[in-house]
Design an enzyme around this catalytic site. Structure first.
Site, PDB file in Angstrom:
ATOM      1  N   ASN A  16       0.828  -1.198   0.000  1.00 35.08           N
ATOM      2  CA  ASN A  16       0.000   0.000   0.000  1.00 35.08           C
ATOM      3  C   ASN A  16       0.868   1.257   0.000  1.00 35.08           C
ATOM      4  OD1 ASN A  16      -2.454   1.443   0.135  1.00 35.08           O
ATOM      5  ND2 ASN A  16      -3.332  -0.164   1.407  1.00 35.08           N
ATOM      6  N   CYS A  17       0.233   2.389  -0.241  1.00 37.63           N
ATOM      7  CA  CYS A  17       0.910   3.687  -0.307  1.00 37.63           C
ATOM      8  C   CYS A  17       1.788   3.908   0.917  1.00 37.63           C
ATOM      9  CB  CYS A  17      -0.126   4.804  -0.395  1.00 37.63           C
ATOM     10  SG  CYS A  17       0.512   6.460  -0.256  1.00 37.63           S
TER      11      CYS A  17
END
Lengths: 78, 169
Positions: A16-17
């Site tokens: 994820n980011c």
């Protein structure tokens, strides 16, 4: 996308980011100018993020595709 | 890129949730060829400790979702609305909330604070600790990670004056 040949592949599935961006940058730094990296991500935010990253760093996205929740980018090192 | 952009962040919060934005933004900025500096002050200082023991609390934060990181997808999506009267008085509640948040982050593929901090250092992000608050709160350099610079408001402002992006977190 068959005309683009990637010399390296980076699988960021499940990350994820901001991990896909960070990993991509790390990989690109180890490549030669003109070489193409194939990056796979499952983070829906990465579609826009990769474009912004590309605009900023000058490394060009020469191809991209989406299939079943997986985003594939072909990035050419500047 | 010839015009290197600069990012200046003040990190003033030291809970597990608020530890994320400064490290995410600074590491992403470095990955986008920017010069990034994070100035840690007040409750942000513990983020520089060698051994991180960050916690999160839903007390006083009605916007914080409480999710279970296990069970079916529907169960995981349930938002457990726990009144402050309970969460604020039950011993160990913060530890439980912290554990749940860490587990949820892990399941969603979010990096740990330790990992993001390491990536910041690797990519050349500058970390500056506020000397004044260190003394006030009794923090010692030996408890902090290597590579931290120690200074005050002027050093932050010198960088921020040239910065294209300046954030107080």
């Amino acid at each position: 996308m068959s005309e683009v040949t990637a010399s390296r592949t980076l699988d960021c599935s499940g990350m994820n980011c901001p991990l896909p961006i960070l990993k991509t940058k790390k990989e690109i730094d180890q490549m030669q100018s003109g070489e193409v990296l194939k990056m796979i991500s499952t983070d829906p935010g990465s579609a826009n993020d990769m474009t912004s990253w590309s605009n900023r760093t000058g490394n060009k996205i020469v191809g991209s595709s989406t299939e079943g929740g997986a985003y594939t980018f072909y990035i050419q090192k500047s | 890129m010839s015009d290197t952009k600069k990012l200046a962040i003040i990190a003033s919060k030291g809970t597990l949730d608020w530890a994320y934005p400064p490290f995410i933004l600074a590491s992403a900025a470095a990955a986008m060829d920017m010069d990034a500096m994070v100035f840690f002050t007040f409750y942000g200082l513990p983020l520089l400790k060698k051994d991180l023991d960050l916690k999160v609390t839903p007390v006083g934060n009605p916007a914080m979702p409480m999710k279970m990181p296990f069970g079916s997808k529907d169960f995981q999506n349930v938002n457990w609305s726990i009144p402050n009267l309970i969460s604020g008085n039950m011993p160990g509640f913060d530890s439980m909330a912290t554990m749940l948040m860490k587990e949820t982050f892990k399941k969603k593929g979010v990096a740990t604070i330790e990992e993001l901090r390491e990536m910041c250092i690797e990519s050349g992000v500058r970390f500056v600790a506020c000397q004044m608050t260190m003394e006030v709160f009794g923090f010692e350099k030996k408890d902090f990670i290597d590579g931290v610079e120690y200074a005050g408001a002027a050093m932050y402002l010198e960088h921020a004056a040239e910065a294209d992006i300046s954030l107080f977190i």
